[in-house]
Design a protein around this motif. Structure first.
Motif, PDB file in Angstrom:
ATOM      1  N   LEU A   1      34.625  49.886  40.075  1.00 17.14           N
ATOM      2  CA  LEU A   1      35.220  49.689  41.395  1.00 17.14           C
ATOM      3  C   LEU A   1      34.192  49.792  42.515  1.00 17.14           C
ATOM      4  O   LEU A   1      34.157  48.937  43.424  1.00 17.14           O
ATOM      5  N   VAL A   2      33.363  50.822  42.482  1.00 19.03           N
ATOM      6  CA  VAL A   2      32.434  51.089  43.584  1.00 19.03           C
ATOM      7  C   VAL A   2      31.471  49.924  43.839  1.00 19.03           C
ATOM      8  O   VAL A   2      31.348  49.462  44.975  1.00 19.03           O
ATOM      9  N   PRO A   3      30.790  49.385  42.823  1.00 23.85           N
ATOM     10  CA  PRO A   3      29.918  48.234  43.108  1.00 23.85           C
ATOM     11  C   PRO A   3      30.697  46.967  43.461  1.00 23.85           C
ATOM     12  O   PRO A   3      30.272  46.200  44.326  1.00 23.85           O
ATOM     13  N   ASP A   4      31.847  46.765  42.814  1.00 20.35           N
ATOM     14  CA  ASP A   4      32.635  45.562  43.102  1.00 20.35           C
ATOM     15  C   ASP A   4      33.184  45.568  44.529  1.00 20.35           C
ATOM     16  O   ASP A   4      33.437  44.505  45.101  1.00 20.35           O
ATOM     17  N   LYS A   5      33.363  46.739  45.110  1.00 20.47           N
ATOM     18  CA  LYS A   5      33.824  46.846  46.492  1.00 20.47           C
ATOM     19  C   LYS A   5      32.680  46.668  47.491  1.00 20.47           C
ATOM     20  O   LYS A   5      32.904  46.628  48.703  1.00 20.47           O
ATOM     21  N   GLY A   6      31.456  46.577  46.986  1.00 18.71           N
ATOM     22  CA  GLY A   6      30.310  46.399  47.871  1.00 18.71           C
ATOM     23  C   GLY A   6      29.859  47.673  48.558  1.00 18.71           C
ATOM     24  O   GLY A   6      29.217  47.630  49.620  1.00 18.71           O
ATOM     25  N   PHE A   7      30.155  48.830  47.946  1.00 24.14           N
ATOM     26  CA  PHE A   7      29.807  50.107  48.568  1.00 24.14           C
ATOM     27  C   PHE A   7      28.351  50.505  48.330  1.00 24.14           C
ATOM     28  O   PHE A   7      27.846  51.420  48.983  1.00 24.14           O
ATOM     29  N   VAL A   8      27.686  49.872  47.372  1.00 22.65           N
ATOM     30  CA  VAL A   8      26.305  50.219  47.037  1.00 22.65           C
ATOM     31  C   VAL A   8      25.413  49.004  47.252  1.00 22.65           C
ATOM     32  O   VAL A   8      25.770  47.889  46.866  1.00 22.65           O
ATOM     33  N   LYS A   9      24.274  49.231  47.857  1.00 23.87           N
ATOM     34  CA  LYS A   9      23.284  48.153  48.019  1.00 23.87           C
ATOM     35  C   LYS A   9      21.933  48.609  47.478  1.00 23.87           C
ATOM     36  O   LYS A   9      21.730  49.809  47.241  1.00 23.87           O
TER      37      LYS A   9
ATOM     38  N   ILE B   1      41.725  47.745  28.304  1.00 26.77           N
ATOM     39  CA  ILE B   1      41.859  48.370  29.622  1.00 26.77           C
ATOM     40  C   ILE B   1      40.923  47.692  30.629  1.00 26.77           C
ATOM     41  O   ILE B   1      39.724  47.982  30.667  1.00 26.77           O
ATOM     42  N   PRO B   2      41.451  46.773  31.449  1.00 22.10           N
ATOM     43  CA  PRO B   2      40.629  46.206  32.522  1.00 22.10           C
ATOM     44  C   PRO B   2      40.158  47.323  33.452  1.00 22.10           C
ATOM     45  O   PRO B   2      40.914  48.263  33.734  1.00 22.10           O
ATOM     46  N   ALA B   3      38.939  47.214  33.944  1.00 22.22           N
ATOM     47  CA  ALA B   3      38.344  48.329  34.685  1.00 22.22           C
ATOM     48  C   ALA B   3      38.866  48.485  36.107  1.00 22.22           C
ATOM     49  O   ALA B   3      38.784  49.582  36.677  1.00 22.22           O
ATOM     50  N   THR B   4      39.374  47.421  36.711  1.00 17.60           N
ATOM     51  CA  THR B   4      39.925  47.514  38.066  1.00 17.60           C
ATOM     52  C   THR B   4      41.149  46.613  38.181  1.00 17.60           C
ATOM     53  O   THR B   4      41.384  45.750  37.335  1.00 17.60           O
ATOM     54  N   GLN B   5      41.881  46.802  39.262  1.00 18.43           N
ATOM     55  CA  GLN B   5      43.036  45.954  39.520  1.00 18.43           C
ATOM     56  C   GLN B   5      42.609  44.491  39.699  1.00 18.43           C
ATOM     57  O   GLN B   5      43.290  43.573  39.257  1.00 18.43           O
ATOM     58  N   GLU B   6      41.485  44.284  40.372  1.00 16.91           N
ATOM     59  CA  GLU B   6      40.988  42.918  40.586  1.00 16.91           C
ATOM     60  C   GLU B   6      40.642  42.254  39.254  1.00 16.91           C
ATOM     61  O   GLU B   6      40.954  41.077  39.029  1.00 16.91           O
ATOM     62  N   ILE B   7      40.017  43.007  38.360  1.00 18.83           N
ATOM     63  CA  ILE B   7      39.685  42.474  37.035  1.00 18.83           C
ATOM     64  C   ILE B   7      40.962  42.197  36.258  1.00 18.83           C
ATOM     65  O   ILE B   7      41.073  41.169  35.564  1.00 18.83           O
ATOM     66  N   TYR B   8      41.946  43.074  36.382  1.00 20.48           N
ATOM     67  CA  TYR B   8      43.252  42.885  35.737  1.00 20.48           C
ATOM     68  C   TYR B   8      43.868  41.556  36.184  1.00 20.48           C
ATOM     69  O   TYR B   8      44.347  40.758  35.359  1.00 20.48           O
TER      70      TYR B   8
END
Length: 421
Positions: free
Chosen positions: A103-111, A326-333
């Protein structure tokens, strides 16, 4: 300096750092989950601290969510109340949560070149984006929340030189299992694993996330990849502008160099009961299994689900085997649903769960009974990791896990697809 040393020096406000040096460095992001955050919140209360850097905090409810029992419900309520009281906007609960390290990288929280700490050992995942990221204890997480800084000992580095490119049926999971098998579960103890070489360009972001995620399984402080076009494209899709590239110096000092020829790798598994007990699939024992889990912070991304579905499409899970996806996030689901992958899993005889870490740590959604064996795409296969102390876990890639689900045992992809090797 190595890439890790340069990032640490920047965040400590120093011209240079060296292995073994103790520094105090600014933290860009700190994260915790429903198990580790309540402990940190308790420490802040005991210390009488009521001010935190809310904009740098991410709280993801993922281990026992949706709540599996009263204790897990109380833990989440504790974190939910804390987030509301302190204005922590990056709080993710049922309906919008996911497994934190997807979730954290997919949300763009880390650069790239950020310094990230998390009260979870697999925080080292974000090295795939060129960040220094590492797991810390809940007390250190509390300090990061309240002070915005932490102390670190600068790790020595191991250079992992990747050459060639991955062949058919081989993925990042096979690369990291091969590496841990070669150097051992303590082979990189408090070291930085720095992945370099022309072979890195052939690895997808999903491959890199998986490799860095399991750096801790070799004892590493962190794993890190250089930033390239793939990294920048991944960030751009999430509205994140990549900073100017930073690279290790040509004369950077490495304690050791490990060379991996990607062309020569075969699908690899880790047999019970250590991630370092690596074995190529062709030489793996073929005993019966009772369960397969595809998911976790290591291998629950859309690419992982696609790989598993490529095996299961038009096939059935072996009678007597439980397949849990188990998909890792709702977006992946949602992506998996729109692509028809969930239909493939269900028609094959599997089940699909909401995002959760549950089975990986023996929490819920896939506990093993005495004498049972599971092939899992998770990151640890210690004794009792997924249930009874007399159960066993075999680590594998999503493709190999799906092959095992169809055959009821470990099997090569060629066996399943009816191909000559």
């Amino acid at each position: 300096m190595t890439l890790t040393e340069k990032i640490l020096a920047r965040h400590a406000g120093l011209a240079e750092v060296r292995p073994g040096q103790l520094i105090e460095a600014e933290v860009d992001l700190c994260l915790a989950n429903d198990i580790t955050a309540p402990v940190a919140i308790g420490e802040l209360k005991k210390a009488g601290i009521d001010k935190v850097f809310a904009d740098r905090i991410v709280l993801v409810m993922d281990h026992f969510v949706p709540n599996k029992d009263i204790k897990s419900a109380q833990n989440v309520k504790c974190v939910r109340d804390f987030a509301r009281e302190h204005g922590v906007s990056k709080f993710f609960d049922v309906g919008e949560m996911g497994i934190e390290h997807a979730l954290v990288p997919d949300k763009g929280f880390v650069k790239p070149y950020d310094l990230v700490v998390g009260a979870d050992s697999h925080t080292c995942t974000y090295g795939a984006l060129g960040a220094f990221s590492t797991g810390v204890g809940s007390t250190d997480f509390a300090a990061a929340m309240s002070a915005g800084r932490l102390w670190f000992k600068v790790p020595a580095a191991i250079k992992v030189e990747l050459v060639g490119s991955l062949s058919k049926y081989v993925s990042g999971k096979d690369v990291i299992l091969h590496l841990i098998g070669e150097i051992g579960v303590a082979g990189a103890l408090y070291r930085s694993l720095e992945f370099v070489g022309e072979g890195t360009s052939s690895l997808t972001m999903a491959d890199r996330f998986t490799i860095c995620n399991m750096a801790i399984e070799a004892g590493a402080k962190n794993g890190i990849f250089p930033v390239d076009e793939r990294t920048e494209a991944y960030l751009a899709e999430r509205g994140v502008a990549a900073p100017p590239r930073l690279t290790a110096d040509e004369d950077a000092v490495y304690e050791r160099v490990v060379r991996i020829d990607l062309d020569a790798l075969r699908p690899t598994v880790a047999l019970p009961s250590l991630p370092g007990n690596a074995c190529v699939i062709d030489e793996a024992p073929k005993g019966e299994i009772q369960q397969v889990v595809v998911g976790s912070c290591t291998n629950g991304r859309i690419e992982d689900l696609r790989a598993a579905a490529s095996v299961l499409k038009g096939r059935k899970v072996k009678k007597g085997v439980r397949l849990i996806v188990i998909p890792a996030t709702q977006e992946i689901y949602l992506k998996a649903m729109r692509e028809g992958l969930l239909e493939t899993f269900i028609e094959a005889g599997g089940i699909v769960s909401t995002p959760t870490c549950g089975p990986c740590l023996g929490g819920y959604m896939g506990i093993l009974a005495e004498g049972e064996t599971c092939v899992a795409t998770t990151n640890r296969n210690f004794v009792g990791r997924m249930g009874h102390t007399d159960s066993k876990v075999i680590l594998a890639s999503p493709l190999i896990a799906a092959c095992a689900a169809v055959m009821g045992r470990l099997a090569t992809p060629e066996e399943v697809f009816g191909e000559e090797r």
